[in-house]
Write a protein that holds these residues in place. Structure first.
Motif, PDB file in Angstrom:
ATOM      1  N   LYS A 165      37.321  53.297  30.806  1.00 43.95           N
ATOM      2  CA  LYS A 165      36.400  53.008  31.900  1.00 43.95           C
ATOM      3  C   LYS A 165      35.558  54.241  32.217  1.00 43.95           C
ATOM      4  N   GLY A 166      34.323  54.016  32.674  1.00 42.67           N
ATOM      5  CA  GLY A 166      33.516  55.112  33.180  1.00 42.67           C
ATOM      6  C   GLY A 166      32.180  55.305  32.492  1.00 42.67           C
ATOM      7  N   LYS A 167      31.882  54.502  31.498  1.00 38.38           N
ATOM      8  CA  LYS A 167      30.638  54.688  30.739  1.00 38.38           C
ATOM      9  C   LYS A 167      29.410  54.372  31.598  1.00 38.38           C
ATOM     10  N   SER A 168      29.382  53.165  32.140  1.00 40.38           N
ATOM     11  CA  SER A 168      28.272  52.794  33.024  1.00 40.38           C
ATOM     12  C   SER A 168      28.328  53.596  34.322  1.00 40.38           C
ATOM     13  N   SER A 169      29.532  53.805  34.838  1.00 36.16           N
ATOM     14  CA  SER A 169      29.681  54.548  36.092  1.00 36.16           C
ATOM     15  C   SER A 169      29.052  55.930  35.979  1.00 36.16           C
ATOM     16  N   SER A 170      29.297  56.599  34.850  1.00 36.28           N
ATOM     17  CA  SER A 170      28.715  57.919  34.643  1.00 36.28           C
ATOM     18  C   SER A 170      27.196  57.839  34.525  1.00 36.28           C
ATOM     19  N   LYS A 175      42.662  42.155  38.586  1.00 36.31           N
ATOM     20  CA  LYS A 175      41.276  41.913  38.249  1.00 36.31           C
ATOM     21  C   LYS A 175      40.379  43.073  38.718  1.00 36.31           C
ATOM     22  N   GLY A 176      39.106  43.076  38.241  1.00 41.41           N
ATOM     23  CA  GLY A 176      38.175  44.131  38.616  1.00 41.41           C
ATOM     24  C   GLY A 176      37.961  44.197  40.114  1.00 41.41           C
ATOM     25  N   GLN A 177      37.945  45.406  40.647  1.00 41.39           N
ATOM     26  CA  GLN A 177      37.838  45.611  42.085  1.00 41.39           C
ATOM     27  C   GLN A 177      36.440  46.067  42.495  1.00 41.39           C
ATOM     28  N   PRO A 178      35.861  45.461  43.559  1.00 43.58           N
ATOM     29  CA  PRO A 178      34.566  45.913  44.061  1.00 43.58           C
ATOM     30  C   PRO A 178      34.614  47.393  44.423  1.00 43.58           C
ATOM     31  N   GLY A 179      33.574  48.101  44.068  1.00 44.33           N
ATOM     32  CA  GLY A 179      33.518  49.528  44.346  1.00 44.33           C
ATOM     33  C   GLY A 179      34.143  50.377  43.253  1.00 44.33           C
ATOM     34  N   VAL A 180      34.948  49.757  42.400  1.00 40.75           N
ATOM     35  CA  VAL A 180      35.569  50.451  41.275  1.00 40.75           C
ATOM     36  C   VAL A 180      34.981  49.966  39.962  1.00 40.75           C
ATOM     37  N   GLU A 181      34.976  48.656  39.781  1.00 39.66           N
ATOM     38  CA  GLU A 181      34.485  48.065  38.537  1.00 39.66           C
ATOM     39  C   GLU A 181      33.021  47.616  38.621  1.00 39.66           C
ATOM     40  N   PHE A 182      32.579  47.239  39.822  1.00 42.54           N
ATOM     41  CA  PHE A 182      31.216  46.722  39.941  1.00 42.54           C
ATOM     42  C   PHE A 182      30.699  46.930  41.348  1.00 42.54           C
TER      43      PHE A 182
END
Length: 207
Positions: A46-51, A200-207
């Motif tokens: 994880k972290g590609k888009s976030s970065s 599942k994906g969490q708001p603020g973490v995944e999207f």
């Protein structure tokens, strides 16, 4: 509780740090000029888009015009899209071109059409010398499935990208030709992810 450093310990530390600073200053003295970078964020972690979006926010903070083209997540209601379109639209263009992951659309022909539309918009934005940073979010997925031609993408970045424009391409399984052409490549390594434990994906973490 750790023992307090003695005067000799503190002096040794100060001397060591002074040497490190001198070495660092010498290295930095040999660096000059600016260059628009080709940046790749890939890997299974994880972290590609976030970065990539972190760098978009840095550009906004510096008053640098920038743009985002999303190749896969266009149908998603993401926090980054809300933030940019709601508060920073004058500095950052946001183009959501995808309609979801391939297994969601189940329409390869349409996926290819949308990927091509995204790439045409990306080229338009990159060619604009006023835009200093362009994030091509999840383009590596479109390249992995050959929805876009890797040779065309690499050739364009090498020959038509303005000299001071940064372009960041995200997504797992980046092709070797892109990695070879890039100035900066980071591979996110997966160590542990809550999805594997049924979360599942969490708001603020995944999207």
């Amino acid at each position: 509780m750790p023992a307090a450093d003695t005067d000799a310990d503190l002096a040794r530390h100060a001397s060591k740090m002074a040497k490190k600073k001198a070495a660092r200053d010498k290295i930095m003295a040999g660096k000059e000029g600016e260059k628009g970078l080709i940046i790749v964020h890939t890997g299974p972690g994880k972290g590609k888009s976030s970065s990539g979006f972190g760098m978009i926010l840095r550009c906004i903070a510096h008053g640098m015009p920038c743009a985002v083209v999303q190749f896969i997540k266009g149908a998603w209601d993401t926090g980054e899209r809300r933030l940019i379109e709601g508060h920073f639209a004058e500095l950052c263009q946001f183009h959501a071109m995808g309609e979801g992951f391939t297994w969601e659309t189940q329409d390869k022909a349409r996926d290819i059409v949308m990927a091509r539309k995204g790439w045409e918009k990306a080229k338009e934005l990159i060619r604009d010398p006023e835009i200093r940073f362009v994030l091509l979010d999840e383009i590596n997925i479109a390249l992995r499935y050959d929805y876009l031609d890797i040779d065309e993408v690499v050739s364009f970045l090498q020959t038509e990208k303005p000299p001071l424009t940064h372009v960041c391409l995200t997504g797992r399984n980046a092709k070797e030709a892109l990695i070879g052409a890039a100035d900066l490549v980071t591979e996110m390594t997966l160590v542990k992810h809550p999805f594997r434990a049924g979360v599942k994906g969490q708001p603020g973490v995944e999207f």
